[in-house]
Scaffold this motif. Structure first.
Motif, PDB file in Angstrom:
ATOM      1  N   LYS A  16      40.742  23.949 -52.336  1.00 39.67           N
ATOM      2  CA  LYS A  16      40.304  22.564 -52.468  1.00 39.67           C
ATOM      3  C   LYS A  16      38.781  22.473 -52.466  1.00 39.67           C
ATOM      4  CE  LYS A  16      44.409  20.711 -50.144  1.00 39.67           C
ATOM      5  NZ  LYS A  16      44.904  19.862 -49.028  1.00 39.67           N
ATOM      6  N   SER A  17      38.288  21.275 -52.777  1.00 38.45           N
ATOM      7  CA  SER A  17      36.842  21.069 -52.848  1.00 38.45           C
ATOM      8  C   SER A  17      36.201  20.917 -51.476  1.00 38.45           C
ATOM      9  CB  SER A  17      36.534  19.838 -53.705  1.00 38.45           C
ATOM     10  OG  SER A  17      37.121  18.686 -53.127  1.00 38.45           O
ATOM     11  N   TYR A  18      37.012  20.645 -50.490  1.00 33.67           N
ATOM     12  CA  TYR A  18      36.496  20.486 -49.137  1.00 33.67           C
ATOM     13  C   TYR A  18      37.563  20.980 -48.176  1.00 33.67           C
ATOM     14  CZ  TYR A  18      39.716  16.603 -48.654  1.00 33.67           C
ATOM     15  OH  TYR A  18      40.851  15.856 -48.601  1.00 33.67           O
ATOM     16  N   CYS A  19      37.179  21.174 -46.949  1.00 38.64           N
ATOM     17  CA  CYS A  19      38.143  21.531 -45.922  1.00 38.64           C
ATOM     18  C   CYS A  19      37.714  20.890 -44.613  1.00 38.64           C
ATOM     19  CB  CYS A  19      38.261  23.048 -45.768  1.00 38.64           C
ATOM     20  SG  CYS A  19      36.773  23.868 -45.175  1.00 38.64           S
ATOM     21  N   SER A  20      38.651  20.729 -43.734  1.00 38.45           N
ATOM     22  CA  SER A  20      38.354  20.220 -42.404  1.00 38.45           C
ATOM     23  C   SER A  20      39.386  20.786 -41.450  1.00 38.45           C
ATOM     24  CB  SER A  20      38.368  18.691 -42.370  1.00 38.45           C
ATOM     25  OG  SER A  20      39.642  18.200 -42.707  1.00 38.45           O
ATOM     26  N   GLY A  21      38.938  21.031 -40.240  1.00 33.91           N
ATOM     27  CA  GLY A  21      39.840  21.544 -39.228  1.00 33.91           C
ATOM     28  C   GLY A  21      40.553  22.807 -39.658  1.00 33.91           C
ATOM     29  N   TYR A  22      41.857  22.801 -39.481  1.00 27.13           N
ATOM     30  CA  TYR A  22      42.633  23.998 -39.784  1.00 27.13           C
ATOM     31  C   TYR A  22      42.581  24.366 -41.261  1.00 27.13           C
ATOM     32  CZ  TYR A  22      46.172  27.507 -38.919  1.00 27.13           C
ATOM     33  OH  TYR A  22      46.835  28.702 -38.789  1.00 27.13           O
ATOM     34  N   GLY A  23      42.314  23.433 -42.103  1.00 27.24           N
ATOM     35  CA  GLY A  23      42.180  23.724 -43.524  1.00 27.24           C
ATOM     36  C   GLY A  23      41.010  24.627 -43.829  1.00 27.24           C
ATOM     37  N   CYS A  24      40.058  24.709 -42.904  1.00 26.54           N
ATOM     38  CA  CYS A  24      38.945  25.642 -43.051  1.00 26.54           C
ATOM     39  C   CYS A  24      39.278  26.981 -42.403  1.00 26.54           C
ATOM     40  CB  CYS A  24      37.685  25.102 -42.382  1.00 26.54           C
ATOM     41  SG  CYS A  24      36.977  23.644 -43.144  1.00 26.54           S
ATOM     42  N   TYR A  25      39.952  26.933 -41.270  1.00 27.11           N
ATOM     43  CA  TYR A  25      40.193  28.137 -40.472  1.00 27.11           C
ATOM     44  C   TYR A  25      41.319  29.011 -41.017  1.00 27.11           C
ATOM     45  CZ  TYR A  25      37.180  26.578 -36.659  1.00 27.11           C
ATOM     46  OH  TYR A  25      36.105  26.208 -35.890  1.00 27.11           O
ATOM     47  N   ASP A  26      42.279  28.402 -41.706  1.00 27.60           N
ATOM     48  CA  ASP A  26      43.486  29.115 -42.114  1.00 27.60           C
ATOM     49  C   ASP A  26      43.241  29.977 -43.345  1.00 27.60           C
ATOM     50  OD1 ASP A  26      46.819  28.005 -43.176  1.00 27.60           O
ATOM     51  OD2 ASP A  26      45.993  29.992 -42.716  1.00 27.60           O
ATOM     52  N   PRO A  27      43.378  31.297 -43.254  1.00 29.04           N
ATOM     53  CA  PRO A  27      43.178  32.156 -44.428  1.00 29.04           C
ATOM     54  C   PRO A  27      44.090  31.790 -45.597  1.00 29.04           C
ATOM     55  CG  PRO A  27      43.240  33.481 -42.438  1.00 29.04           C
ATOM     56  CD  PRO A  27      43.649  32.098 -42.046  1.00 29.04           C
ATOM     57  N   LEU A  28      45.233  31.218 -45.313  1.00 35.82           N
ATOM     58  CA  LEU A  28      46.172  30.859 -46.381  1.00 35.82           C
ATOM     59  C   LEU A  28      45.656  29.713 -47.244  1.00 35.82           C
ATOM     60  CD1 LEU A  28      49.583  31.126 -44.508  1.00 35.82           C
ATOM     61  CD2 LEU A  28      48.515  32.799 -46.031  1.00 35.82           C
ATOM     62  N   ALA A  29      44.603  29.023 -46.783  1.00 34.86           N
ATOM     63  CA  ALA A  29      44.012  27.942 -47.565  1.00 34.86           C
ATOM     64  C   ALA A  29      43.097  28.469 -48.663  1.00 34.86           C
ATOM     65  CB  ALA A  29      43.240  27.000 -46.661  1.00 34.86           C
ATOM     66  N   TYR A  30      42.894  29.779 -48.703  1.00 31.89           N
ATOM     67  CA  TYR A  30      41.953  30.399 -49.640  1.00 31.89           C
ATOM     68  C   TYR A  30      42.711  31.240 -50.656  1.00 31.89           C
ATOM     69  CZ  TYR A  30      38.581  28.738 -46.312  1.00 31.89           C
ATOM     70  OH  TYR A  30      37.834  27.919 -45.500  1.00 31.89           O
ATOM     71  N   ASP A  31      42.370  31.052 -51.927  1.00 33.37           N
ATOM     72  CA  ASP A  31      43.154  31.702 -52.968  1.00 33.37           C
ATOM     73  C   ASP A  31      42.471  32.895 -53.629  1.00 33.37           C
ATOM     74  OD1 ASP A  31      42.713  28.863 -55.302  1.00 33.37           O
ATOM     75  OD2 ASP A  31      41.262  30.132 -54.258  1.00 33.37           O
ATOM     76  N   TYR A  32      41.186  33.069 -53.398  1.00 39.49           N
ATOM     77  CA  TYR A  32      40.480  34.237 -53.926  1.00 39.49           C
ATOM     78  C   TYR A  32      39.582  34.825 -52.845  1.00 39.49           C
ATOM     79  CZ  TYR A  32      42.034  32.917 -58.576  1.00 39.49           C
ATOM     80  OH  TYR A  32      42.805  32.607 -59.671  1.00 39.49           O
ATOM     81  N   TRP A  33      39.532  36.156 -52.827  1.00 38.48           N
ATOM     82  CA  TRP A  33      38.777  36.889 -51.813  1.00 38.48           C
ATOM     83  C   TRP A  33      37.945  37.984 -52.464  1.00 38.48           C
ATOM     84  CZ3 TRP A  33      39.244  35.857 -46.509  1.00 38.48           C
ATOM     85  CH2 TRP A  33      40.246  34.940 -46.165  1.00 38.48           C
ATOM     86  N   GLY A  34      36.800  38.254 -51.858  1.00 34.94           N
ATOM     87  CA  GLY A  34      36.010  39.387 -52.283  1.00 34.94           C
ATOM     88  C   GLY A  34      36.502  40.657 -51.611  1.00 34.94           C
ATOM     89  N   GLN A  35      35.829  41.753 -51.930  1.00 33.78           N
ATOM     90  CA  GLN A  35      36.240  43.052 -51.399  1.00 33.78           C
ATOM     91  C   GLN A  35      35.649  43.326 -50.021  1.00 33.78           C
ATOM     92  OE1 GLN A  35      33.702  42.640 -53.385  1.00 33.78           O
ATOM     93  NE2 GLN A  35      32.101  43.888 -52.427  1.00 33.78           N
ATOM     94  N   GLY A  36      34.664  42.548 -49.621  1.00 32.58           N
ATOM     95  CA  GLY A  36      34.075  42.687 -48.298  1.00 32.58           C
ATOM     96  C   GLY A  36      32.804  43.508 -48.284  1.00 32.58           C
ATOM     97  N   THR A  37      31.959  43.251 -47.299  1.00 33.52           N
ATOM     98  CA  THR A  37      30.740  44.015 -47.082  1.00 33.52           C
ATOM     99  C   THR A  37      30.619  44.289 -45.586  1.00 33.52           C
ATOM    100  OG1 THR A  37      28.350  44.103 -47.521  1.00 33.52           O
ATOM    101  CG2 THR A  37      29.249  41.959 -46.899  1.00 33.52           C
ATOM    102  N   GLN A  38      30.291  45.528 -45.252  1.00 31.49           N
ATOM    103  CA  GLN A  38      30.265  45.954 -43.848  1.00 31.49           C
ATOM    104  C   GLN A  38      28.968  45.532 -43.171  1.00 31.49           C
ATOM    105  OE1 GLN A  38      32.658  47.858 -41.928  1.00 31.49           O
ATOM    106  NE2 GLN A  38      31.265  47.242 -40.272  1.00 31.49           N
TER     107      GLN A  38
END
Length: 128
Positions: free
Chosen positions: A101-123
């Motif tokens: 979504k275009s914005y998030c609040s509360g659990y909508g920000c904290y929940d990983p399931l609310a995110y549909d694309y992820w990067g590979q990560g940086t250490q």
């Protein structure tokens, strides 16, 4: 398909600063909230901070408030995480993620399931 690529991680000492960057492919970057998560060895992935589509609202986990700042540059398809006063507890792989979504609040920000694309990560490693 959206691709997210993080950069800027490294090995620093306690008290130092780092700035993480994430570049996104695609034309609709500015339509979505973005966030940073992190995962330390043996621990679950945890929310760090999020920013709405415009950059006008930000959200942080309590342990990083006042030390970390998330920002974005929509014209560059970039999102950043400025990390100051780093401590060893901040050691983790840091991931950039796109909210559905275009914005998030509360659990909508904290929940990983609310995110549909992820990067590979940086250490990020902080030595004491």
């Amino acid at each position: 398909q959206v691709q997210l690529v993080e950069s800027g991680g490294g090995l620093v000492q306690a008290g130092d600063s780092l700035r993480l960057s994430c570049v996104a492919s695609g034309r609709t970057f500015s339509s979505y909230a973005m966030a940073w998560f992190r995962q330390a060895p043996g621990k679950e992935r945890e929310f760090v901070g999020a920013i709405d589509w415009s950059g006008g609202k930000t959200y942080y986990r309590d342990s990083v408030k006042g030390r970390f700042t998330i920002s974005r540059a929509n014209v560059k398809n970039m999102v950043y995480l400025q990390m100051n006063s780093l401590n060893p507890e901040d050691t983790a792989v840091y991931y950039c993620a796109r909210n559905s979504k275009s914005y998030c609040s509360g659990y909508g920000c904290y929940d990983p399931l609310a995110y549909d694309y992820w990067g590979q990560g940086t250490q990020v490693t902080v030595s004491s």
